[in-house]
Design a protein around this motif. Structure first.
Motif, PDB file in Angstrom:
ATOM      1  N   HIS A 216       0.827  -1.210   0.000  1.00 29.95           N
ATOM      2  CA  HIS A 216       0.000   0.000   0.000  1.00 29.95           C
ATOM      3  C   HIS A 216       0.859   1.257   0.000  1.00 29.95           C
ATOM      4  N   ASP A 218       0.534   5.193   1.826  1.00 31.49           N
ATOM      5  CA  ASP A 218      -0.225   5.991   2.788  1.00 31.49           C
ATOM      6  C   ASP A 218      -0.448   7.373   2.197  1.00 31.49           C
ATOM      7  N   HIS A 272       4.843   0.302  -0.004  1.00 34.38           N
ATOM      8  CA  HIS A 272       5.565  -0.471   1.007  1.00 34.38           C
ATOM      9  C   HIS A 272       4.663  -1.575   1.551  1.00 34.38           C
ATOM     10  N   ARG A 329       0.976  10.097  12.017  1.00 37.40           N
ATOM     11  CA  ARG A 329       0.775  10.915  10.821  1.00 37.40           C
ATOM     12  C   ARG A 329       0.265  12.300  11.179  1.00 37.40           C
ATOM     13  N   ARG A 368      -4.010  -4.064   1.269  1.00 41.32           N
ATOM     14  CA  ARG A 368      -4.270  -3.942   2.680  1.00 41.32           C
ATOM     15  C   ARG A 368      -5.536  -3.159   2.965  1.00 41.32           C
TER      16      ARG A 368
HETATM   17 MN    MN Z   1       2.038   2.260   5.557  1.00 38.45          MN
END
Ligand code: MN
Ligand code: OGA
Length: 382
Positions: A216, A218, A272, A329, A368
């Motif tokens: 995936h 982010d 990643h 995040r 994911r």
């Molecule tokens: Mn990630």
């Protein structure tokens, strides 16, 4: 003899998927010779020391959150991956147990959201730790037939709660981000040259030895110029870092307990995945964690508190077979706010879980965050 990962890929194909499957496979254990181990210093000429700013974090500030002096950090960059920084366990001996306990005991509490909320009532999931410890500390726990809530915990979200279905954060689904984890993240990002990092969302992933995390990117955060931080505790893992396209073959690296990764700049939006959990190098987890009794109450203003022996008995047993990953995040840039779209307001409080259901383990362990995915970490149920 097992093939090396690097010899697998042909041009044009989904190279990431191929290498993911290579490291995930169980029937014929893969050759790990291509996996970078940052704990061994500078094993390749592609790895260079990262440039940090030790003046951004005083030793007192570092100690407060359980970190070594920035001057002592072993931080690395990878050629070809600008903005990617790997800090090989910068924690002070004896401070990891505090962070492990926070992940297992504190952050799993309400108002934070976890996978168990998707099919249980808030009153049933409000004290995961309290409802699990008795059974986990009993001498017969190895033979337990029913899994405890802690055994079944797969993810927790903090701050702006990530919605796995819409892949969005929203203004209306927010609870206060833990101050201690914000401070830890603030100091690390400052040392990496980012001023004013604001920890607004967190995802904790709880991995068993057979778990993996699919391929995936982010990208749900609204400001990609802010770094993303990742902390690993407990058992080790293989982390794959790819490119902007699935055809770009990823590189593999070990993540050991205490390791911190910063994804920023051009590396912020790279593909990643975590194809595999592997046992921590002999003695490492025990050794680095056991310093827990040494964790001294530091000058009264530390956020890292000593962990009781009782709590540590449960935590240390848990991490002997599991790995916990925390990603932190910043969702919004300075002065930025959420766009006022209807979909951003679908959910209104931490307890509402309409529309969620557990995802069966995806055979290939990728995608994911596919729709209706709820167990972000795939676990092969036995
Ligand atoms: Mn990630
Ligand atoms: C994530 C992630 C990696 C890990 O949660 O987005 O990429 O090491 N985690 O578990």
């Amino acid at each position: 003899m097992a093939k090396m990962a690097s010899s697998l890929v042909e041009s044009g194909e989904d190279a990431f998927r191929k290498i993911f499957k290579f490291y995930k496979r169980r029937n014929l254990p893969p050759d790990f010779c291509d996996v970078i181990d940052f704990s061994k210093g500078l094993p390749s000429d592609k790895i260079v020391p990262a440039i940090l700013d030790p003046s951004a974090v005083s030793d007192v500030e570092a100690t407060r959150v359980g970190l070594q002096s920035v001057r002592d950090w072993r931080a690395f960059s990878l050629q070809g991956y600008p903005g990617f920084i790997f800090i090989s366990n910068p924690f002070l001996l004896g401070s990891q147990p505090f962070w492990v306990r926070q992940c297992l005991k504190t952050y799993s509490q309400k108002p934070n959201v976890c996978n168990l909320d998707m099919h249980m009532s808030p009153s049933d999931t409000q004290d995961i730790w309290g409802k699990s410890v008795h059974s986990l500390s009993s001498p017969h726990s190895g033979k337990r037939e029913t899994k405890t809530l802690l055994d079944r915990l797969r993810w927790v979200t903090l701050g702006y709660h990530y919605n796995w279905d819409t892949k969005m954060y929203s203004a209306n689904h927010y609870t206060p981000f833990p101050a201690d984890l914000h401070l830890l993240s603030f100091q690390i990002t400052a040392a990496c040259g980012f001023q004013g990092f604001n920890a607004e969302a967190g995802i904790l992933n709880y991995y068993r030895s057979d778990s993996s995390l699919g391929i995936h990117v982010d990208e749900s955060e609204l400001d990609h110029s802010r770094p993303l931080l990742s902390f690993s505790f407990g058992q080790s893992a293989i982390f794959l870092l790819g490119g902007l396209r699935r055809q770009d073959p990823p590189i593999a690296m070990y993540m050991h307990s205490g390791d911190v990764m910063v994804m920023s700049g051009q590396s912020r939006l790279l593909y990643h995945a975590v194809p595999r959990i592997i046992s921590a190098p002999q003695g490492r987890t025990a050794l680095e964690m056991e310093g827990c009794s040494l964790a001294s109450p530091q000058q009264g203003c530390s956020v890292v508190e000593p962990v009781s022996e009782k709590d540590w008995a449960v935590c240390s047993r848990y991490i002997q077979s599991s790995r916990v990953n925390v990603t932190v995040r910043q969702v919004l840039g300075p002065g930025q706010s959420f766009p006022d779209t209807p979909s951003a307001h679908q959910r209104t409080d931490a307890g509402q879980t309409v529309g969620y259901h557990d995802r069966a383990a995806d055979e290939e362990g990728e995608n994911r965050k596919s729709s209706s995915s709820c167990d972000s970490v795939d676990t092969a149920e036995t």
